[in-house]
Design a protein around this motif. Structure first.
Motif, mmCIF file in Angstrom:
data_model
loop_
_atom_site.group_PDB
_atom_site.id
_atom_site.type_symbol
_atom_site.label_atom_id
_atom_site.label_comp_id
_atom_site.label_asym_id
_atom_site.label_seq_id
_atom_site.Cartn_x
_atom_site.Cartn_y
_atom_site.Cartn_z
ATOM 1 N N THR A 25 0.867 -1.176 0.000
ATOM 2 C CA THR A 25 0.000 0.000 0.000
ATOM 3 C C THR A 25 0.905 1.228 0.000
ATOM 4 O O THR A 25 2.093 1.123 0.316
ATOM 5 C CB THR A 25 -0.892 0.033 1.246
ATOM 6 O OG1 THR A 25 -0.066 0.335 2.399
ATOM 7 C CG2 THR A 25 -1.608 -1.299 1.466
ATOM 8 N N PRO A 26 0.373 2.395 -0.331
ATOM 9 C CA PRO A 26 1.223 3.591 -0.362
ATOM 10 C C PRO A 26 1.944 3.872 0.966
ATOM 11 O O PRO A 26 3.140 4.176 0.959
ATOM 12 C CB PRO A 26 0.229 4.709 -0.709
ATOM 13 C CG PRO A 26 -0.818 4.019 -1.518
ATOM 14 C CD PRO A 26 -0.982 2.670 -0.892
ATOM 15 N N ALA A 27 1.241 3.745 2.085
ATOM 16 C CA ALA A 27 1.875 4.036 3.377
ATOM 17 C C ALA A 27 2.942 3.006 3.715
ATOM 18 O O ALA A 27 4.016 3.345 4.224
ATOM 19 C CB ALA A 27 0.821 4.090 4.474
ATOM 20 N N ALA A 69 10.082 8.774 11.244
ATOM 21 C CA ALA A 69 9.567 7.425 11.505
ATOM 22 C C ALA A 69 8.176 7.480 12.128
ATOM 23 O O ALA A 69 7.287 6.696 11.756
ATOM 24 C CB ALA A 69 10.523 6.664 12.409
ATOM 25 N N PHE A 70 7.971 8.392 13.062
ATOM 26 C CA PHE A 70 6.647 8.502 13.669
ATOM 27 C C PHE A 70 5.611 9.014 12.670
ATOM 28 O O PHE A 70 4.452 8.591 12.692
ATOM 29 C CB PHE A 70 6.688 9.397 14.911
ATOM 30 C CG PHE A 70 7.196 8.697 16.141
ATOM 31 C CD1 PHE A 70 6.585 7.539 16.613
ATOM 32 C CD2 PHE A 70 8.295 9.175 16.834
ATOM 33 C CE1 PHE A 70 7.042 6.884 17.738
ATOM 34 C CE2 PHE A 70 8.764 8.529 17.969
ATOM 35 C CZ PHE A 70 8.142 7.381 18.417
ATOM 36 N N HIS A 71 6.019 9.912 11.771
ATOM 37 C CA HIS A 71 5.103 10.367 10.713
ATOM 38 C C HIS A 71 4.706 9.199 9.812
ATOM 39 O O HIS A 71 3.536 9.059 9.431
ATOM 40 C CB HIS A 71 5.762 11.465 9.880
ATOM 41 C CG HIS A 71 5.720 12.830 10.497
ATOM 42 N ND1 HIS A 71 4.543 13.437 10.887
ATOM 43 C CD2 HIS A 71 6.712 13.707 10.791
ATOM 44 C CE1 HIS A 71 4.810 14.634 11.391
ATOM 45 N NE2 HIS A 71 6.113 14.813 11.352
ATOM 46 N N GLN A 102 2.289 7.032 11.638
ATOM 47 C CA GLN A 102 0.959 7.641 11.638
ATOM 48 C C GLN A 102 0.272 7.465 10.288
ATOM 49 O O GLN A 102 -0.943 7.229 10.217
ATOM 50 C CB GLN A 102 1.050 9.116 11.990
ATOM 51 C CG GLN A 102 -0.323 9.786 12.133
ATOM 52 C CD GLN A 102 -0.218 11.246 12.535
ATOM 53 O OE1 GLN A 102 0.846 11.846 12.425
ATOM 54 N NE2 GLN A 102 -1.313 11.813 12.994
ATOM 55 N N ALA A 103 1.042 7.553 9.209
ATOM 56 C CA ALA A 103 0.455 7.394 7.870
ATOM 57 C C ALA A 103 -0.145 6.005 7.699
ATOM 58 O O ALA A 103 -1.187 5.842 7.047
ATOM 59 C CB ALA A 103 1.514 7.651 6.801
ATOM 60 N N LEU A 114 -5.146 2.710 7.565
ATOM 61 C CA LEU A 114 -6.042 1.732 8.177
ATOM 62 C C LEU A 114 -7.368 2.387 8.565
ATOM 63 O O LEU A 114 -8.431 1.777 8.463
ATOM 64 C CB LEU A 114 -5.379 1.122 9.413
ATOM 65 C CG LEU A 114 -4.277 0.092 9.142
ATOM 66 C CD1 LEU A 114 -3.423 -0.098 10.391
ATOM 67 C CD2 LEU A 114 -4.879 -1.232 8.700
ATOM 68 N N GLY A 115 -7.293 3.626 9.001
ATOM 69 C CA GLY A 115 -8.495 4.334 9.438
ATOM 70 C C GLY A 115 -9.497 4.580 8.325
ATOM 71 O O GLY A 115 -10.688 4.794 8.595
#
Length: 220
Positions: free
Chosen positions: A105-107, A200-202, A205-206, A211-212
Motif C-alpha cells: 500500500t502507499p503508506a 519514523a513517527f510520521h 501515523q500514515a 487503516l483508518g
C-alpha cells in the motif's frame, strides 16, 4: 551552529530522541484507528491488517540492520532478541490463517523505502530501531494486554509482544538507552538522528491513517 545544535551538545541522545519527537509520537499514538482498536471497538480483521502492514516494515528493518552490522552505530544497538518478524508471522497464523503475508500500500511502501534508504548511515537505522523496538518494549506491552482482554485470547495471537529473551523490559530499556547515550555522535549527527525519529513517527501515523480509511468496515 543552530540553537538546536547547541542544545544537543550536552543532551544525551536518548533524551534528545524522546523529547525531540514527542509531538509526532503522540500524534501517531492518538490516531483514530489506534484509539478504537485499543477501545475494543474493532474486529479481528482490523488487527490482522495492522499486523500485515507492520510485517512489511519489520522485514525491511531487520534486513537493513543485518546488512549494516559493519557500521559501529548499528552494531552497538543490534540485538537479535528484539527481532519481531517471526513473531508477527506466528500471530498472523492466528488472526488470519491462510491469509496473505505480503501487502503493498502507499503508506507501507513509503515506510519500507525510507527504512531501506536509511542504510546510507547507521545513525538513521538507529533512529528506526529505537522507534520500533523501544516502542514494542514500552507501550507495546500495554497494547498486548489490552488485546488479550478484548479478544479473550488466553495468550494466543500476541507473540509479537512477548520478548522471551528479555524477561525484564525495564532493565533492558535502561541498558538500551545507555547504549544510545554511549554512541559517539556530534551535535549535528544527533540532530539527524532526532529528525529521522520524527520521520519514523510520521510514517507510522500514515499507516494508521490508511487503516483508518476502512474503520467503518472494521467496527465490531
Amino acid at each position: 551552529m543552530t540553537v538546536l545544535d547547541h542544545t544537543l551538545v550536552d543532551t544525551p541522545l536518548s533524551t534528545a530522541m524522546r523529547e525531540g519527537s514527542m509531538a509526532e509520537h503522540e500524534a501517531a499514538e492518538h490516531s483514530s484507528f489506534m484509539s478504537e482498536l485499543m477501545g475494543g471497538k474493532l474486529n479481528e480483521q482490523a488487527y490482522a491488517d495492522y499486523l500485515l502492514r507492520f510485517r512489511a516494515v519489520y522485514e525491511a528493518l531487520e534486513t537493513a540492520l543485518r546488512s549494516r552490522l559493519d557500521d559501529p552505530l548499528v552494531a552497538a544497538m543490534y540485538d537479535p532478541a528484539l527481532e519481531r518478524l517471526a513473531t508477527i508471522d506466528a500471530d498472523l497464523d492466528h488472526w488470519s490463517p491462510g491469509g496473505p503475508r505480503t501487502i503493498d500500500t502507499p503508506a507501507v511502501a513509503a515506510y519500507r523505502e525510507r527504512v531501506t534508504a536509511a542504510t546510507e548511515w547507521g545513525g538513521l537505522l538507529v533512529a528506526h530501531h529505537y522507534t520500533r523496538y523501544l516502542g514494542d518494549l514500552s507501550g507495546g506491552q500495554a497494547i498486548g494486554r489490552i488485546l488479550e482482554r478484548t479478544y479473550e485470547l488466553d495468550g494466543a495471537g500476541i507473540a509479537f509482544y512477548d520478548f522471551t529473551e528479555i524477561p525484564k523490559p525495564k532493565v533492558y530499556k535502561d541498558g538500551y538507552r545507555a547504549r544510545l547515550d554511549g554512541l559517539e555522535l556530534s551535535a549535528d549527527e544527533k540532530g539527524r538522528v532526532v529528525g529521522e525519529v520524527k520521520v519514523a513517527f510520521h510514517l507510522n501515523q500514515a499507516v494508521f491513517v490508511e487503516l483508518g480509511r476502512d474503520i467503518d468496515g472494521y467496527r465490531r
